[in-house]
Write an enzyme that holds these catalytic residues in place. Structure first.
Site, PDB file in Angstrom:
ATOM      1  N   LYS A 135       0.765  -1.173  -0.281  1.00  0.00           N
ATOM      2  CA  LYS A 135       0.029   0.127   0.057  1.00  0.00           C
ATOM      3  C   LYS A 135       0.875   1.129  -0.082  1.00  0.00           C
ATOM      4  O   LYS A 135       1.398   1.588   1.066  1.00  0.00           O
ATOM      5  CB  LYS A 135      -0.973   0.136   1.225  1.00  0.00           C
ATOM      6  CG  LYS A 135      -2.132   0.506   1.040  1.00  0.00           C
ATOM      7  CD  LYS A 135      -2.108   2.349   0.785  1.00  0.00           C
ATOM      8  CE  LYS A 135      -1.989   3.015   1.950  1.00  0.00           C
ATOM      9  NZ  LYS A 135      -1.763   4.431   1.320  1.00  0.00           N
ATOM     10  N   GLU A 170       9.714   1.762  10.858  1.00  0.00           N
ATOM     11  CA  GLU A 170      10.734   2.977  10.610  1.00  0.00           C
ATOM     12  C   GLU A 170      10.157   4.143  10.467  1.00  0.00           C
ATOM     13  O   GLU A 170       9.275   4.461   9.851  1.00  0.00           O
ATOM     14  CB  GLU A 170      11.554   2.470   9.212  1.00  0.00           C
ATOM     15  CG  GLU A 170      12.912   3.246   8.938  1.00  0.00           C
ATOM     16  CD  GLU A 170      13.005   4.546   8.613  1.00  0.00           C
ATOM     17  OE1 GLU A 170      12.571   5.359   9.554  1.00  0.00           O
ATOM     18  OE2 GLU A 170      12.970   4.685   7.258  1.00  0.00           O
ATOM     19  N   CYS A 210      13.972  10.263   6.070  1.00  0.00           N
ATOM     20  CA  CYS A 210      14.010   9.716   7.336  1.00  0.00           C
ATOM     21  C   CYS A 210      15.248  10.037   7.998  1.00  0.00           C
ATOM     22  O   CYS A 210      15.370  10.192   9.295  1.00  0.00           O
ATOM     23  CB  CYS A 210      13.565   8.015   7.684  1.00  0.00           C
ATOM     24  SG  CYS A 210      14.338   7.124   6.355  1.00  0.00           S
ATOM     25  N   GLU A 221      10.838  16.117  14.228  1.00  0.00           N
ATOM     26  CA  GLU A 221      10.905  15.971  12.734  1.00  0.00           C
ATOM     27  C   GLU A 221      10.519  17.091  12.043  1.00  0.00           C
ATOM     28  O   GLU A 221       9.129  16.985  12.140  1.00  0.00           O
ATOM     29  CB  GLU A 221      10.563  14.620  12.437  1.00  0.00           C
ATOM     30  CG  GLU A 221      11.274  14.288  10.972  1.00  0.00           C
ATOM     31  CD  GLU A 221      11.072  12.443  10.839  1.00  0.00           C
ATOM     32  OE1 GLU A 221      10.036  12.194  10.821  1.00  0.00           O
ATOM     33  OE2 GLU A 221      11.949  12.141  10.133  1.00  0.00           O
TER      34      GLU A 221
HETATM   35  P1  NAP Z   1       1.862   8.593   7.206  1.00  0.00           P
HETATM   36  O1  NAP Z   1       0.547   9.107   7.664  1.00  0.00           O
HETATM   37  O2  NAP Z   1       2.691   7.843   8.793  1.00  0.00           O
HETATM   38  O3  NAP Z   1       2.067   7.513   6.102  1.00  0.00           O
HETATM   39  C1  NAP Z   1       2.667   6.717   5.861  1.00  0.00           C
HETATM   40  C2  NAP Z   1       2.150   5.406   5.159  1.00  0.00           C
HETATM   41  O4  NAP Z   1       1.201   5.035   6.202  1.00  0.00           O
HETATM   42  C3  NAP Z   1       1.354   5.938   3.959  1.00  0.00           C
HETATM   43  O5  NAP Z   1       1.409   4.795   3.146  1.00  0.00           O
HETATM   44  C4  NAP Z   1      -0.096   6.270   4.564  1.00  0.00           C
HETATM   45  O6  NAP Z   1      -1.098   6.045   3.617  1.00  0.00           O
HETATM   46  C5  NAP Z   1      -0.304   5.295   5.564  1.00  0.00           C
HETATM   47  N1  NAP Z   1      -1.200   5.415   6.501  1.00  0.00           N
HETATM   48  C6  NAP Z   1      -1.739   6.569   7.016  1.00  0.00           C
HETATM   49  N2  NAP Z   1      -2.754   6.268   7.812  1.00  0.00           N
HETATM   50  C7  NAP Z   1      -2.743   4.785   8.010  1.00  0.00           C
HETATM   51  C8  NAP Z   1      -3.272   4.010   9.002  1.00  0.00           C
HETATM   52  N3  NAP Z   1      -4.469   4.390   9.681  1.00  0.00           N
HETATM   53  N4  NAP Z   1      -3.275   2.550   8.772  1.00  0.00           N
HETATM   54  C9  NAP Z   1      -2.192   2.280   8.003  1.00  0.00           C
HETATM   55  N5  NAP Z   1      -1.517   3.119   7.016  1.00  0.00           N
HETATM   56  C10 NAP Z   1      -1.704   4.353   7.104  1.00  0.00           C
HETATM   57  O7  NAP Z   1       2.920   9.935   7.127  1.00  0.00           O
HETATM   58  P2  NAP Z   1       2.572  11.214   6.492  1.00  0.00           P
HETATM   59  O8  NAP Z   1       1.181  11.896   6.996  1.00  0.00           O
HETATM   60  O9  NAP Z   1       2.538  11.129   4.944  1.00  0.00           O
HETATM   61  O10 NAP Z   1       3.628  12.156   6.970  1.00  0.00           O
HETATM   62  C11 NAP Z   1       3.861  12.680   8.166  1.00  0.00           C
HETATM   63  C12 NAP Z   1       5.145  12.984   8.802  1.00  0.00           C
HETATM   64  O11 NAP Z   1       5.285  11.494   8.871  1.00  0.00           O
HETATM   65  C13 NAP Z   1       6.084  13.539   8.000  1.00  0.00           C
HETATM   66  O12 NAP Z   1       6.045  14.977   8.107  1.00  0.00           O
HETATM   67  C14 NAP Z   1       7.374  12.981   8.617  1.00  0.00           C
HETATM   68  O13 NAP Z   1       7.732  13.538   9.874  1.00  0.00           O
HETATM   69  C15 NAP Z   1       6.872  11.608   9.032  1.00  0.00           C
HETATM   70  N6  NAP Z   1       7.066  10.545   7.808  1.00  0.00           N
HETATM   71  C16 NAP Z   1       8.392   9.729   8.009  1.00  0.00           C
HETATM   72  C17 NAP Z   1       8.861   9.007   7.019  1.00  0.00           C
HETATM   73  C18 NAP Z   1      10.104   8.127   7.335  1.00  0.00           C
HETATM   74  O14 NAP Z   1      10.697   7.976   6.350  1.00  0.00           O
HETATM   75  N7  NAP Z   1      10.393   7.765   8.407  1.00  0.00           N
HETATM   76  C19 NAP Z   1       8.179   8.698   5.588  1.00  0.00           C
HETATM   77  C20 NAP Z   1       6.951   9.824   5.659  1.00  0.00           C
HETATM   78  C21 NAP Z   1       6.590  10.372   6.544  1.00  0.00           C
HETATM   79  P3  NAP Z   1      -1.510   7.799   2.773  1.00  0.00           P
HETATM   80  O15 NAP Z   1      -0.576   8.565   2.848  1.00  0.00           O
HETATM   81  O16 NAP Z   1      -2.057   7.145   1.518  1.00  0.00           O
HETATM   82  O17 NAP Z   1      -2.683   8.258   3.566  1.00  0.00           O
END
Ligand code: NAP
Ligand code: MG
Length: 493
Positions: free
Chosen positions: A187, A262, A296, A395
């Site tokens: 996903k 992660e 990250c 972050e």
């Molecule tokens: P996120 O919501 O944690 O998204 C990561 C993944 O999880 C995406 O595929 C997202 O799908 C999915 N997801 C969201 N809600 C979910 C749920 N309830 N159950 C299962 N999967 C779910 O991250 P984001 O909102 O895109 O980013 C927010 C912050 O996260 C960033 O500002 C950053 O600080 C952090 N982040 C960290 C990393 C890393 O490499 N460690 C990567 C991305 C973000 P959708 O995006 O399709 O909703």
């Protein structure tokens, strides 16, 4: 033009992308879609399927059948490796078009996505070679017994991917999971699906059987939640935010399946006053501007020995002033952020910090001619940042480098460890003893000395301490995460 207006005008010519389930492209069961927006101009240029429970059920069923009765787990490790090697070649043969697609979809500059796709090919090459190198042990037992261990695949692996580097993340999760004989349901983040869908097609072309790799697109709270809570999966690999990491781990707990998390970091560069500043400058800068700070392992804290603070501020300040942010297809140092939400979030963190009195040492510029609807943020060098300020601890996921002074070695270590995270770190010094001592005391999954990054780092075990998550990806360790030990005991008298 707003995204919504663009969507109305351009919709008839959009390219629609479906899910990839059981080797076929299938639209969402209820026909719903999500617009795909280019971050450089805020315009809609494609759609993806907005999947729900029925689509996730279909994808998990396809992966389940492929695992329980299909060819993939029953293919020899050597032959699995051959198919992964073929995948690596196919990726390289489409390197330019994959890099262009990724750049448009996520806003990264082309140079950067080209390098990501090269690393992706390396993932498949590495795990192609590693697939048949995982052996077991023979365990000494009393006379009459022989016992040995075998690594077995876990079953159906669910991969929930973030948007920041979809091609690299595809390689990181899919290649070791497949190498061990698992089947996979991905996903991807809704903002970063296009290359992932194309890669699933390429995997079939490489010889992967139907159902061994499936992709469902959609929102996290719908498709992501349905996948992580699905009773027929055996393992979850998650990369993303700490908040969603908690939800995913709770879902895994309910089904008693394993999970790797992660969850990002607040990674420090510890710059001692004897370091080679000229050598450090481009590497440290790159670690915070690559993908506009949306990685990250972004090196987001620059800890500088107080005796060198003026020299470092001047050197880095001059460099930051020369940096430019612009569209993904223009020669710039960095591209836009991924979406309007992140753009607003990063700008709001910046204005709060500046409002609280954090000084701006230098900032880059937005390239002339950039669309006002693109999600551009100038690269920023802030400092000295008070240790307890939010921008020094949380972050940001944007091109923001916080400079913090330290006094001596022990203060540097205390400061480096003074965040909830522990993903990566770097120590910069010409004193080998000091660099080694620091590297041992920093709580981080990867510590570089006089550098940051080593190619794509495919060979290097990677993962977090503390709130950065748990489990290890990359290197040979990933093959252990995606498999379990079976012990066979023969009583032969
Ligand atoms: P996120 O919501 O944690 O998204 C990561 C993944 O999880 C995406 O595929 C997202 O799908 C999915 N997801 C969201 N809600 C979910 C749920 N309830 N159950 C299962 N999967 C779910 O991250 P984001 O909102 O895109 O980013 C927010 C912050 O996260 C960033 O500002 C950053 O600080 C952090 N982040 C960290 C990393 C890393 O490499 N460690 C990567 C991305 C973000 P959708 O995006 O399709 O909703
Ligand atoms: Mg997009």
């Amino acid at each position: 033009m707003s995204a919504q207006a663009a969507s109305k005008v351009e919709k008839p010519t959009l390219k629609d992308h479906a899910n990839f389930i059981g080797g076929k492209m299938r639209p969402a069961a209820d026909g719903r879609t999500i617009d795909v927006i280019c971050p450089s101009d805020g315009q809609v240029f494609a759609t993806i399927a907005r999947s729900g429970q029925a689509d996730v059920d279909a994808a998990v069923r396809a992966a389940r059948v492929a695992f329980d009765t299909g060819a993939w787990p029953r293919t020899s490790a050597t032959d699995r490796g051959r198919i992964l090697a073929r995948m690596s070649e196919l990726i390289l043969s489409e390197r330019e078009s994959l890099a262009r697609l990724e750049a448009k979809d996520v806003g990264k500059i082309y140079r950067s996505t080209f390098s990501d796709v090269t690393v992706l090919a390396r993932y498949f090459e590495f795990y192609a070679g590693a697939a048949d190198k995982i052996g077991g042990d023979v365990i000494p037992l009393p006379t009459g017994f022989t016992a040995f261990t075998i690594r077995e695949p876990l079953g159906v692996v669910a991969g929930i991917l973030p948007w920041n580097s979809p091609t690299q993340m595809f390689g990181r999760v899919v290649s070791p999971a497949l190498a061990m004989g698992n089947t996979v349901v991905l996903k991807p983040a809704e903002d970063a699906c296009l290359t992932v869908l194309r890669l699933a097609e390429l995997a079939m072309e490489a010889g992967l059987p139907e159902g061994a790799l499936n992709v469902v697109t959609g929102y996290g709270h719908e498709a992501g939640a349905a996948l992580s809570a699905h009773p027929a999966i055996d393992f979850i690999s998650f990369t993303g935010s700490p908040e969603v990491g908690t939800l995913v781990q709770q879902a895994a707990a309910a089904n008693h399946v394993g999970v790797t998390l992660e969850l990002g970091g607040k990674s420090p560069h510890i710059l001692f006053d004897d370091a080679d500043f000229a050598a450090a400058l481009p590497i440290i800068t790159n670690s915070i501007i690559v993908n506009s700070g949306q990685t990250c392992v972004a090196g987001s804290r620059l800890l500088v020995q107080a005796s060198a603070i003026d020299r470092v501020s001047e050197l880095f300040g001059a460099h930051f002033q020369g940096l430019s942010t612009g569209p993904h297809d223009v020669e710039c140092d960095l591209g836009p952020l991924i979406n309007a939400k992140q753009h607003k979030r990063v700008n709001s963190m910046l204005s709060t910090a500046i409002g609280e009195g954090v000084p701006v040492i230098a900032e880059g510029r937005i390239a002339d001619g950039s669309s006002p609807d693109g999600y551009f943020v100038r690269p920023m060098l802030l400092g000295p940042v008070p240790r307890q300020n939010t921008i020094a601890r949380k972050e940001v996921f944007g091109p923001v480098l916080s400079l913090l002074p330290f006094t001596d070695e022990s203060d540097a270590i205390a400061l480096a460890n003074d965040t909830p995270f522990g993903l990566a770190a770097a120590v910069w010094s010409r004193d080998v003893g000091r660099a080694m001592r620091a590297s041992r005391q920093v709580r981080a999954g990867q510590v570089y000395i006089n550098g940051y990054g080593a190619g794509g780092g495919v060979e290097l075990p990677f993962g977090g301490f503390k709130k950065s998550g748990h489990g290890r990806e990359k290197g040979m360790e990933a093959l252990h995460e995606f498999s379990a030990t079976k012990t066979v005991i023969l009583n032969h008298g």
